[in-house]
Motif scaffolding. Structure first.
Motif, PDB file in Angstrom:
ATOM      1  N   GLN A  43       0.815  -1.210   0.000  1.00 12.81           N
ATOM      2  CA  GLN A  43       0.000   0.000   0.000  1.00 12.81           C
ATOM      3  C   GLN A  43       0.848   1.260   0.000  1.00 12.81           C
ATOM      4  O   GLN A  43       1.991   1.239   0.417  1.00 12.81           O
ATOM      5  CB  GLN A  43      -0.947   0.032   1.204  1.00 12.81           C
ATOM      6  CG  GLN A  43      -0.292  -0.203   2.527  1.00 12.81           C
ATOM      7  CD  GLN A  43      -0.065  -1.681   2.813  1.00 12.81           C
ATOM      8  OE1 GLN A  43      -0.872  -2.517   2.432  1.00 12.81           O
ATOM      9  NE2 GLN A  43       1.030  -2.003   3.455  1.00 12.81           N
ATOM     10  N   ALA A  44       0.221   2.328  -0.493  1.00 11.68           N
ATOM     11  CA  ALA A  44       0.848   3.644  -0.505  1.00 11.68           C
ATOM     12  C   ALA A  44       0.000   4.567   0.352  1.00 11.68           C
ATOM     13  O   ALA A  44      -1.226   4.555   0.274  1.00 11.68           O
ATOM     14  CB  ALA A  44       0.942   4.175  -1.930  1.00 11.68           C
ATOM     15  N   ARG A  45       0.669   5.358   1.182  1.00 11.87           N
ATOM     16  CA  ARG A  45      -0.009   6.281   2.090  1.00 11.87           C
ATOM     17  C   ARG A  45       0.106   7.697   1.526  1.00 11.87           C
ATOM     18  O   ARG A  45       1.179   8.112   1.079  1.00 11.87           O
ATOM     19  CB  ARG A  45       0.668   6.206   3.457  1.00 11.87           C
ATOM     20  CG  ARG A  45      -0.024   6.997   4.534  1.00 11.87           C
ATOM     21  CD  ARG A  45       0.767   6.993   5.833  1.00 11.87           C
ATOM     22  NE  ARG A  45       0.995   5.672   6.358  1.00 11.87           N
ATOM     23  CZ  ARG A  45       1.848   5.401   7.343  1.00 11.87           C
ATOM     24  NH1 ARG A  45       2.559   6.382   7.902  1.00 11.87           N
ATOM     25  NH2 ARG A  45       2.009   4.178   7.769  1.00 11.87           N
ATOM     26  N   VAL A  82     -10.328  -0.213  -2.607  1.00 12.94           N
ATOM     27  CA  VAL A  82      -9.707   0.883  -3.348  1.00 12.94           C
ATOM     28  C   VAL A  82      -8.936   1.816  -2.419  1.00 12.94           C
ATOM     29  O   VAL A  82      -7.917   2.376  -2.805  1.00 12.94           O
ATOM     30  CB  VAL A  82     -10.756   1.661  -4.176  1.00 12.94           C
ATOM     31  CG1 VAL A  82     -10.148   2.886  -4.844  1.00 12.94           C
ATOM     32  CG2 VAL A  82     -11.369   0.736  -5.220  1.00 12.94           C
ATOM     33  N   TYR A  83      -9.401   1.976  -1.193  1.00 10.65           N
ATOM     34  CA  TYR A  83      -8.665   2.811  -0.246  1.00 10.65           C
ATOM     35  C   TYR A  83      -9.077   2.435   1.166  1.00 10.65           C
ATOM     36  O   TYR A  83     -10.079   1.768   1.383  1.00 10.65           O
ATOM     37  CB  TYR A  83      -8.898   4.307  -0.502  1.00 10.65           C
ATOM     38  CG  TYR A  83     -10.312   4.789  -0.306  1.00 10.65           C
ATOM     39  CD1 TYR A  83     -10.693   5.440   0.860  1.00 10.65           C
ATOM     40  CD2 TYR A  83     -11.275   4.627  -1.297  1.00 10.65           C
ATOM     41  CE1 TYR A  83     -11.995   5.904   1.038  1.00 10.65           C
ATOM     42  CE2 TYR A  83     -12.565   5.088  -1.134  1.00 10.65           C
ATOM     43  CZ  TYR A  83     -12.917   5.720   0.037  1.00 10.65           C
ATOM     44  OH  TYR A  83     -14.191   6.169   0.209  1.00 10.65           O
ATOM     45  N   CYS A  94      -4.693   5.346   2.801  1.00 10.94           N
ATOM     46  CA  CYS A  94      -3.841   4.347   2.163  1.00 10.94           C
ATOM     47  C   CYS A  94      -4.575   3.748   0.970  1.00 10.94           C
ATOM     48  O   CYS A  94      -5.791   3.544   1.013  1.00 10.94           O
ATOM     49  CB  CYS A  94      -3.486   3.235   3.142  1.00 10.94           C
ATOM     50  SG  CYS A  94      -2.539   3.816   4.560  1.00 10.94           S
ATOM     51  N   ILE A  95      -3.811   3.472  -0.066  1.00 13.47           N
ATOM     52  CA  ILE A  95      -4.378   2.869  -1.270  1.00 13.47           C
ATOM     53  C   ILE A  95      -3.539   1.650  -1.632  1.00 13.47           C
ATOM     54  O   ILE A  95      -2.309   1.747  -1.728  1.00 13.47           O
ATOM     55  CB  ILE A  95      -4.396   3.875  -2.433  1.00 13.47           C
ATOM     56  CG1 ILE A  95      -5.292   5.062  -2.051  1.00 13.47           C
ATOM     57  CG2 ILE A  95      -4.860   3.208  -3.724  1.00 13.47           C
ATOM     58  CD1 ILE A  95      -5.468   6.103  -3.099  1.00 13.47           C
ATOM     59  N   ALA A  99      -4.340  -1.290  -6.919  1.00 13.19           N
ATOM     60  CA  ALA A  99      -5.490  -0.527  -7.413  1.00 13.19           C
ATOM     61  C   ALA A  99      -5.074   0.511  -8.456  1.00 13.19           C
ATOM     62  O   ALA A  99      -5.904   0.980  -9.236  1.00 13.19           O
ATOM     63  CB  ALA A  99      -6.220   0.152  -6.252  1.00 13.19           C
ATOM     64  N   PHE A 100      -3.788   0.852  -8.493  1.00 11.10           N
ATOM     65  CA  PHE A 100      -3.301   1.787  -9.510  1.00 11.10           C
ATOM     66  C   PHE A 100      -3.035   1.075 -10.838  1.00 11.10           C
ATOM     67  O   PHE A 100      -2.935   1.728 -11.873  1.00 11.10           O
ATOM     68  CB  PHE A 100      -2.025   2.491  -9.042  1.00 11.10           C
ATOM     69  CG  PHE A 100      -2.247   3.455  -7.917  1.00 11.10           C
ATOM     70  CD1 PHE A 100      -2.955   4.630  -8.108  1.00 11.10           C
ATOM     71  CD2 PHE A 100      -1.751   3.181  -6.651  1.00 11.10           C
ATOM     72  CE1 PHE A 100      -3.162   5.528  -7.070  1.00 11.10           C
ATOM     73  CE2 PHE A 100      -1.945   4.070  -5.606  1.00 11.10           C
ATOM     74  CZ  PHE A 100      -2.659   5.242  -5.814  1.00 11.10           C
TER      75      PHE A 100
END
Length: 131
Positions: A43-45, A82-83, A94-95, A99-100
């Motif tokens: 995940q990306a924050r 998705v988030y 966070c995503i 999902a990207f």
């Protein structure tokens, strides 16, 4: 300024993100393994102000292995997350990196709960290793 779009599998639920993530991590906790159906999550924050969700979402609050957990937002049609909102960090969203759908997304910089990591996984050498 970089703009990215995260989406569920059917495209009904999206999150538009402006700017770079504040942290990119992989998590090996059992909760993430169960939630993703994989051996870890990625995940990306981002700052909450940089994330604009769109579409209808269902929610699920999951307690964390440590700490208060997170509120997950997923598509009620296809089920993809998705988030999510970490309850201990109300100013962050966070995503899941998947999902990207961007194979060029930056490499994780942190690897957490490694004591629960599957023995065949090799986190990026440059990542900070926690737990």
């Amino acid at each position: 300024m970089i703009v990215r779009l995260a989406s569920c599998s059917c495209g009904q639920l999206t999150a538009r993100v402006v700017g770079e993530p504040t942290r990119i991590s992989i998590c090996h906790c059992l909760g993430c393994q169960r939630r993703t159906g994989s051996a870890f999550s990625n995940q990306a924050r981002f700052p909450r102000a940089n994330v604009a969700p769109s579409g209808v979402a269902s929610e699920y609050v999951q307690a964390g292995d440590e700490g208060p957990g997170a509120r997950f937002h997923f598509c009620p049609h296809c089920g993809a997350t998705v988030y999510y909102e970490p309850l201990a960090m109300p100013d962050q969203v966070c995503i899941p990196v998947g999902a990207f759908a961007d194979p060029g997304f930056p490499v994780p910089t942190v690897s957490v709960y490694e004591e629960r990591m599957h023995r065949w996984i090799v986190p990026p050498a440059s990542a900070e290793h926690i737990f």
